[in-house]
Motif scaffolding. Sequence first.
Motif, PDB file in Angstrom:
ATOM      1  N   PRO A  35       0.866  -1.117   0.041  1.00  0.00           N
ATOM      2  CA  PRO A  35      -0.005  -0.043   0.003  1.00  0.00           C
ATOM      3  C   PRO A  35       0.656   1.264  -0.222  1.00  0.00           C
ATOM      4  O   PRO A  35       1.983   1.409   0.584  1.00  0.00           O
ATOM      5  N   LEU A  36       0.422   2.309  -0.478  1.00  0.00           N
ATOM      6  CA  LEU A  36       1.047   3.631  -0.786  1.00  0.00           C
ATOM      7  C   LEU A  36       0.115   4.681  -0.267  1.00  0.00           C
ATOM      8  O   LEU A  36      -1.070   4.973  -0.640  1.00  0.00           O
ATOM      9  N   THR A  37       0.616   5.558   0.536  1.00  0.00           N
ATOM     10  CA  THR A  37       0.003   6.710   1.286  1.00  0.00           C
ATOM     11  C   THR A  37       0.563   8.021   0.968  1.00  0.00           C
ATOM     12  O   THR A  37       1.827   8.209   0.963  1.00  0.00           O
ATOM     13  N   ILE A  38      -0.246   8.912   0.250  1.00  0.00           N
ATOM     14  CA  ILE A  38       0.219  10.196  -0.031  1.00  0.00           C
ATOM     15  C   ILE A  38      -0.299  11.352   0.834  1.00  0.00           C
ATOM     16  O   ILE A  38      -1.658  11.369   0.738  1.00  0.00           O
ATOM     17  N   ALA A  39       0.404  12.175   1.410  1.00  0.00           N
ATOM     18  CA  ALA A  39      -0.118  13.148   2.388  1.00  0.00           C
ATOM     19  C   ALA A  39      -0.252  14.574   1.662  1.00  0.00           C
ATOM     20  O   ALA A  39       0.637  14.878   0.875  1.00  0.00           O
ATOM     21  N   LEU A  40      -1.340  14.969   1.409  1.00  0.00           N
ATOM     22  CA  LEU A  40      -1.629  16.339   0.919  1.00  0.00           C
ATOM     23  C   LEU A  40      -2.606  17.209   1.711  1.00  0.00           C
ATOM     24  O   LEU A  40      -3.196  16.628   2.662  1.00  0.00           O
ATOM     25  N   SER A  41      -2.386  18.308   1.425  1.00  0.00           N
ATOM     26  CA  SER A  41      -3.127  19.448   2.287  1.00  0.00           C
ATOM     27  C   SER A  41      -4.256  20.091   1.328  1.00  0.00           C
ATOM     28  O   SER A  41      -4.060  20.217   0.240  1.00  0.00           O
ATOM     29  N   ALA A  86      -1.189  21.927   5.997  1.00  0.00           N
ATOM     30  CA  ALA A  86       0.044  22.012   4.934  1.00  0.00           C
ATOM     31  C   ALA A  86       1.503  21.996   5.885  1.00  0.00           C
ATOM     32  O   ALA A  86       2.153  21.357   5.226  1.00  0.00           O
ATOM     33  N   SER A  87       1.260  22.283   7.149  1.00  0.00           N
ATOM     34  CA  SER A  87       2.620  22.628   7.681  1.00  0.00           C
ATOM     35  C   SER A  87       3.067  21.319   8.402  1.00  0.00           C
ATOM     36  O   SER A  87       4.057  20.880   8.728  1.00  0.00           O
ATOM     37  N   ASP A  88       2.021  20.268   8.285  1.00  0.00           N
ATOM     38  CA  ASP A  88       2.107  18.790   9.085  1.00  0.00           C
ATOM     39  C   ASP A  88       2.642  17.772   7.960  1.00  0.00           C
ATOM     40  O   ASP A  88       3.057  16.754   8.348  1.00  0.00           O
ATOM     41  N   VAL A  89       2.483  18.171   6.623  1.00  0.00           N
ATOM     42  CA  VAL A  89       2.864  17.147   5.851  1.00  0.00           C
ATOM     43  C   VAL A  89       4.282  16.577   5.837  1.00  0.00           C
ATOM     44  O   VAL A  89       4.367  15.409   5.964  1.00  0.00           O
TER      45      VAL A  89
END
Length: 217
Positions: free
Chosen positions: A6-12, A57-60
């Motif tokens: 599995p692949l996880t992508i962090a976005l804001s 955004a600042s947590d990515v």
Amino acid sequence: MAGSMPLTIALSKGRILDETLPLFAAAGIVPSEDPESSRKLVLPTSRPGVSLMIVRASDVPTYVQWGAADVGVAGKDVLLEHGGVGLYQPVDLGVARCRMSVATKRGYDWSGTVQRGARIRVATKYVKTAREHFAQKGMHVDVIGLYGSMELAPLVGLADVIVDLVSTGNTLRANDLVAVEDIAPISSRLIVNPGALKLKRTAMQPLIDALAKAARP
Ligand code: ATP
Ligand code: PRP
């Protein structure tokens, strides 16, 4: 593309999501529902095994650095402030472009202040980056940390200058401020957890390559 891993992508949400989703779509990844309107923080995508995580955004960088997300998209401003420790930054996506600048009230004698070596107060949410910038210039500053609306600070005497992002310049103009110095050009970067890249290279490399191809020059 995802293989069995599995692949996880962090976005804001907001600007980064608006400008990045078309790039992910070009790479064959489309969220199963609209992340702007959904209350879900983890969203499946059209690609089996690939999910989006919606964070501030600042947590990515933090999510990617600690491996809670494999990749993410963060502004260079956020990365400068974070320091980039434990992250690869393989692709400049060329979106959410602006610049990080020093701004003062119109009429403020900035060059005189610099020449005199006067101690000044700087308001910003980019505390570390601002400190480093002025230290490099050999200027003595007191940095006041704010979470937003930095433009107000010089108007009410909280600070002499601000460090903030400038794009059209409309926000500065509306508040009778002017940019007096640029610190860095800003755009959003694809960031990658190095351990995840090693472990999931067959899933991640094609995504990195596809985003590099879709990136705005
Ligand atoms: P947070 O929720 O952490 O407070 P934020 O309010 O800074 O985040 P956005 O305003 O959506 O979130 O900004 C996200 C990113 O977009 C910033 O980190 C920066 O890289 C970029 N950005 C911010 N303002 C502009 C602008 N005016 N023009 C272009 N890009 C911008
Ligand atoms: C950003 C930044 C400036 C503004 C600059 O704020 O903090 O205030 O954009 O853009 P401009 O030069 O085109 O006016 P944003 O609009 O993202 O609001 P925010 O303060 O909630 O982050």
